[in-house]
Design a protein around this motif. Structure first.
Motif, PDB file in Angstrom:
ATOM      1  N   LEU A   1       8.173   1.840  -3.922  1.00 35.52           N
ATOM      2  CA  LEU A   1       7.356   1.146  -4.553  1.00 35.52           C
ATOM      3  C   LEU A   1       7.893   0.264  -4.458  1.00 35.52           C
ATOM      4  O   LEU A   1       7.340  -1.473  -3.784  1.00 35.52           O
ATOM      5  CB  LEU A   1       7.546   0.821  -6.148  1.00 35.52           C
ATOM      6  CG  LEU A   1       6.501   2.218  -7.096  1.00 35.52           C
ATOM      7  CD1 LEU A   1       6.997   1.758  -8.468  1.00 35.52           C
ATOM      8  CD2 LEU A   1       5.177   2.064  -7.079  1.00 35.52           C
ATOM      9  N   LEU A   2       8.980  -0.181  -4.216  1.00 31.62           N
ATOM     10  CA  LEU A   2       9.734  -1.682  -3.458  1.00 31.62           C
ATOM     11  C   LEU A   2       9.153  -1.653  -1.980  1.00 31.62           C
ATOM     12  O   LEU A   2       8.872  -3.084  -1.454  1.00 31.62           O
ATOM     13  CB  LEU A   2      10.927  -1.652  -3.884  1.00 31.62           C
ATOM     14  CG  LEU A   2      11.327  -2.001  -4.744  1.00 31.62           C
ATOM     15  CD1 LEU A   2      13.054  -1.650  -4.394  1.00 31.62           C
ATOM     16  CD2 LEU A   2      11.122  -3.016  -5.740  1.00 31.62           C
ATOM     17  N   ASN A   3       8.667  -0.723  -1.274  1.00 30.90           N
ATOM     18  CA  ASN A   3       8.907  -0.418  -0.262  1.00 30.90           C
ATOM     19  C   ASN A   3       6.773  -1.393   0.295  1.00 30.90           C
ATOM     20  O   ASN A   3       7.195  -1.848   1.216  1.00 30.90           O
ATOM     21  CB  ASN A   3       8.876   0.937   0.632  1.00 30.90           C
ATOM     22  CG  ASN A   3      10.432   1.184   1.618  1.00 30.90           C
ATOM     23  OD1 ASN A   3      10.906   0.548   2.067  1.00 30.90           O
ATOM     24  ND2 ASN A   3      10.942   2.453   0.887  1.00 30.90           N
ATOM     25  N   LEU A   4       6.399  -0.270  -0.857  1.00 29.72           N
ATOM     26  CA  LEU A   4       5.356  -0.950  -0.658  1.00 29.72           C
ATOM     27  C   LEU A   4       4.383  -2.575  -0.953  1.00 29.72           C
ATOM     28  O   LEU A   4       4.204  -3.181  -0.192  1.00 29.72           O
ATOM     29  CB  LEU A   4       4.382  -0.253  -1.926  1.00 29.72           C
ATOM     30  CG  LEU A   4       3.984   1.532  -1.814  1.00 29.72           C
ATOM     31  CD1 LEU A   4       3.084   1.889  -2.783  1.00 29.72           C
ATOM     32  CD2 LEU A   4       2.966   1.693  -0.644  1.00 29.72           C
ATOM     33  N   TYR A   5       5.838  -3.062  -2.481  1.00 26.98           N
ATOM     34  CA  TYR A   5       5.265  -4.122  -2.083  1.00 26.98           C
ATOM     35  C   TYR A   5       5.827  -4.976  -0.366  1.00 26.98           C
ATOM     36  O   TYR A   5       5.120  -6.534  -0.518  1.00 26.98           O
ATOM     37  CB  TYR A   5       6.608  -4.855  -3.182  1.00 26.98           C
ATOM     38  CG  TYR A   5       6.730  -6.360  -2.740  1.00 26.98           C
ATOM     39  CD1 TYR A   5       5.715  -7.558  -3.675  1.00 26.98           C
ATOM     40  CD2 TYR A   5       8.191  -7.222  -2.623  1.00 26.98           C
ATOM     41  CE1 TYR A   5       5.745  -8.834  -3.659  1.00 26.98           C
ATOM     42  CE2 TYR A   5       8.392  -8.458  -2.769  1.00 26.98           C
ATOM     43  CZ  TYR A   5       6.660  -9.308  -3.267  1.00 26.98           C
ATOM     44  OH  TYR A   5       7.351 -10.262  -3.254  1.00 26.98           O
ATOM     45  N   ARG A   6       6.831  -4.628  -0.108  1.00 25.31           N
ATOM     46  CA  ARG A   6       7.788  -5.637   1.377  1.00 25.31           C
ATOM     47  C   ARG A   6       5.957  -4.955   1.978  1.00 25.31           C
ATOM     48  O   ARG A   6       5.701  -5.718   2.786  1.00 25.31           O
ATOM     49  CB  ARG A   6       8.135  -4.845   1.522  1.00 25.31           C
ATOM     50  CG  ARG A   6       8.794  -5.122   3.275  1.00 25.31           C
ATOM     51  CD  ARG A   6       9.015  -6.914   3.700  1.00 25.31           C
ATOM     52  NE  ARG A   6       9.985  -7.162   2.142  1.00 25.31           N
ATOM     53  CZ  ARG A   6       9.704  -8.912   1.895  1.00 25.31           C
ATOM     54  NH1 ARG A   6       9.136  -9.331   2.743  1.00 25.31           N
ATOM     55  NH2 ARG A   6      10.688  -9.265   1.217  1.00 25.31           N
TER      56      ARG A   6
ATOM     57  N   ALA B   1       2.910  -4.970   1.919  1.00 22.58           N
ATOM     58  CA  ALA B   1       1.837  -6.312   0.731  1.00 22.58           C
ATOM     59  C   ALA B   1       1.775  -7.324   1.300  1.00 22.58           C
ATOM     60  O   ALA B   1       1.429  -7.925   1.817  1.00 22.58           O
ATOM     61  CB  ALA B   1       1.189  -5.935   0.099  1.00 22.58           C
ATOM     62  N   ALA B   2       3.524  -7.991   1.130  1.00 30.53           N
ATOM     63  CA  ALA B   2       3.824  -9.056   1.131  1.00 30.53           C
ATOM     64  C   ALA B   2       4.971  -9.170   2.359  1.00 30.53           C
ATOM     65  O   ALA B   2       5.274 -10.324   2.309  1.00 30.53           O
ATOM     66  CB  ALA B   2       4.519  -9.489   0.167  1.00 30.53           C
TER      67      ALA B   2
ATOM     68  N   ARG C   1       6.198  -5.798   7.740  1.00 31.10           N
ATOM     69  CA  ARG C   1       5.480  -4.229   7.663  1.00 31.10           C
ATOM     70  C   ARG C   1       6.130  -3.226   8.369  1.00 31.10           C
ATOM     71  O   ARG C   1       5.339  -1.656   7.586  1.00 31.10           O
ATOM     72  CB  ARG C   1       3.951  -4.987   7.516  1.00 31.10           C
ATOM     73  CG  ARG C   1       4.026  -6.117   6.551  1.00 31.10           C
ATOM     74  CD  ARG C   1       2.007  -6.308   6.416  1.00 31.10           C
ATOM     75  NE  ARG C   1       2.176  -7.209   6.245  1.00 31.10           N
ATOM     76  CZ  ARG C   1       1.676  -8.519   6.131  1.00 31.10           C
ATOM     77  NH1 ARG C   1       0.751  -8.840   7.065  1.00 31.10           N
ATOM     78  NH2 ARG C   1       1.169  -9.953   4.893  1.00 31.10           N
TER      79      ARG C   1
END
Length: 89
Positions: free
Chosen positions: A18-23, A25-26, A33
């Motif tokens: 989940l933290l990787n998905l945040y990175r 996306a943002a 990315r």
């Protein structure tokens, strides 16, 4: 005992994903990315391996190896595309 350890590992790896998905996306830069996507592939491999340990099946380990090969090739191809503009020369 192994079920508890696998459950804790799945929760920890899912939190990391989940933290990787945040990175992903943002991310402020394209290279951030790419690194987030590569780390997300590593987290997916870890989830598959933990599932293989939990269910005691060697098929999951082979799937983890396939994910590793595809993840490596996609990361190399994407980085080559970003650096040179084409993948195949």
């Amino acid at each position: 005992m192994i079920e508890t350890a696998c459950m804790i590992a799945i929760v920890a790896i899912s939190a990391a994903a989940l933290l990787n998905l945040y990175r992903l996306a943002a991310g402020p830069d394209v290279l951030d990315r790419v690194l987030a996507l590569d780390t997300l592939v590593i987290n997916a491999i870890a989830l598959v391996v933990v599932a293989g340990i939990w269910f005691a099946s060697p098929v999951y380990f082979e799937a983890g190896l396939l994910f590793a090969m595809v993840g490596f090739l996609s990361t190399v191809a994407f980085c080559k595309y970003l650096l040179r503009g084409n993948v195949i020369e």
